[in-house]
Design an enzyme around this catalytic site. Structure first.
Site, PDB file in Angstrom:
ATOM      1  N   GLY A 144     -48.961  -1.403  40.023  1.00 24.89           N
ATOM      2  CA  GLY A 144     -48.724   0.041  39.956  1.00 24.89           C
ATOM      3  C   GLY A 144     -49.616   0.729  38.930  1.00 24.89           C
ATOM      4  O   GLY A 144     -50.152   1.809  39.175  1.00 24.89           O
ATOM      5  N   CYS A 145     -49.774   0.097  37.786  1.00 26.05           N
ATOM      6  CA  CYS A 145     -50.586   0.687  36.718  1.00 26.05           C
ATOM      7  C   CYS A 145     -52.070   0.703  37.106  1.00 26.05           C
ATOM      8  O   CYS A 145     -52.796   1.643  36.762  1.00 26.05           O
ATOM      9  CB  CYS A 145     -50.369  -0.061  35.413  1.00 26.05           C
ATOM     10  SG  CYS A 145     -48.659   0.086  34.817  1.00 26.05           S
ATOM     11  N   THR A 146     -52.505  -0.326  37.803  1.00 29.75           N
ATOM     12  CA  THR A 146     -53.888  -0.368  38.261  1.00 29.75           C
ATOM     13  C   THR A 146     -54.137   0.725  39.297  1.00 29.75           C
ATOM     14  O   THR A 146     -55.133   1.446  39.230  1.00 29.75           O
ATOM     15  CB  THR A 146     -54.229  -1.758  38.841  1.00 29.75           C
ATOM     16  OG1 THR A 146     -54.073  -2.721  37.793  1.00 29.75           O
ATOM     17  CG2 THR A 146     -55.647  -1.801  39.383  1.00 29.75           C
ATOM     18  N   ALA A 186     -54.268   4.075  37.428  1.00 34.61           N
ATOM     19  CA  ALA A 186     -55.504   4.221  36.659  1.00 34.61           C
ATOM     20  C   ALA A 186     -56.693   4.472  37.592  1.00 34.61           C
ATOM     21  O   ALA A 186     -57.552   5.319  37.305  1.00 34.61           O
ATOM     22  CB  ALA A 186     -55.753   2.981  35.803  1.00 34.61           C
TER      23      ALA A 186
END
Length: 156
Positions: free
Chosen positions: A44-46, A49
């Site tokens: 999710g964070c990738t 970003a």
């Protein structure tokens, strides 16, 4: 200090991936999208970003700086930036002081296990340093486009 729309965003100073300590005050005169995320290199964070990366030029054209904050180390942030060609600064909040100030350091549950971590959240701060918009418990899909639309419609 309480986080409240329409008042000055709490200033802070954190180490950034450019090796310098940066504060919100350093960006006075520009709009800021300050986003808090749980952990580098996770799915999710990738995605989030990379979405900010893909729309970075659009934000730049609106005189808007993107700053990402997580409790990861500078080394992890640098690897994350390098792997995904992220064109914006990531800030190191290992002691989660800024995350606590912005009220995003929360008790989380995953597979029955409880732990403290960052609740994915985004804040828009105007050129005078005033908090003008917040999203809490962010769902990644479509979020960056929504933030960009907000900046376009309200801060240009």
């Amino acid at each position: 200090m309480t986080i409240e729309i329409g008042v000055q965003a709490p200033d802070f100073e954190l180490r950034a991936t450019n090796g310098e300590n940066v504060s919100l005050a350093d960006f006075r005169g520009k709009n800021i999208v300050l986003y808090f995320y749980p952990k580098d290199m996770t799915p999710g964070c990738t995605t989030q970003a990379c979405d900010f990366r893909d729309y970075h030029q659009n934000f730049t054209e609106l005189d808007c700086v993107i700053l990402g904050v997580s409790p990861d180390s500078q080394v992890k942030h640098e690897k994350f930036i390098e792997k995904y060609n992220l064109p914006f600064l990531l800030l190191v909040d290992e002691e989660h002081k800024v995350s606590e100030t912005y009220e995003v350091w929360k008790l989380k549950k995953n597979f029955g296990k409880e732990y403290m971590g960052i609740e994915r959240s985004t804040f828009v701060i105007d050129k005078e340093g005033k908090l003008v918009k917040e999203w809490r418990k962010v769902k990644v899909q479509g979020h960056v486009e929504e933030a960009l639309q907000y900046v376009k419609e309200n801060l240009v």
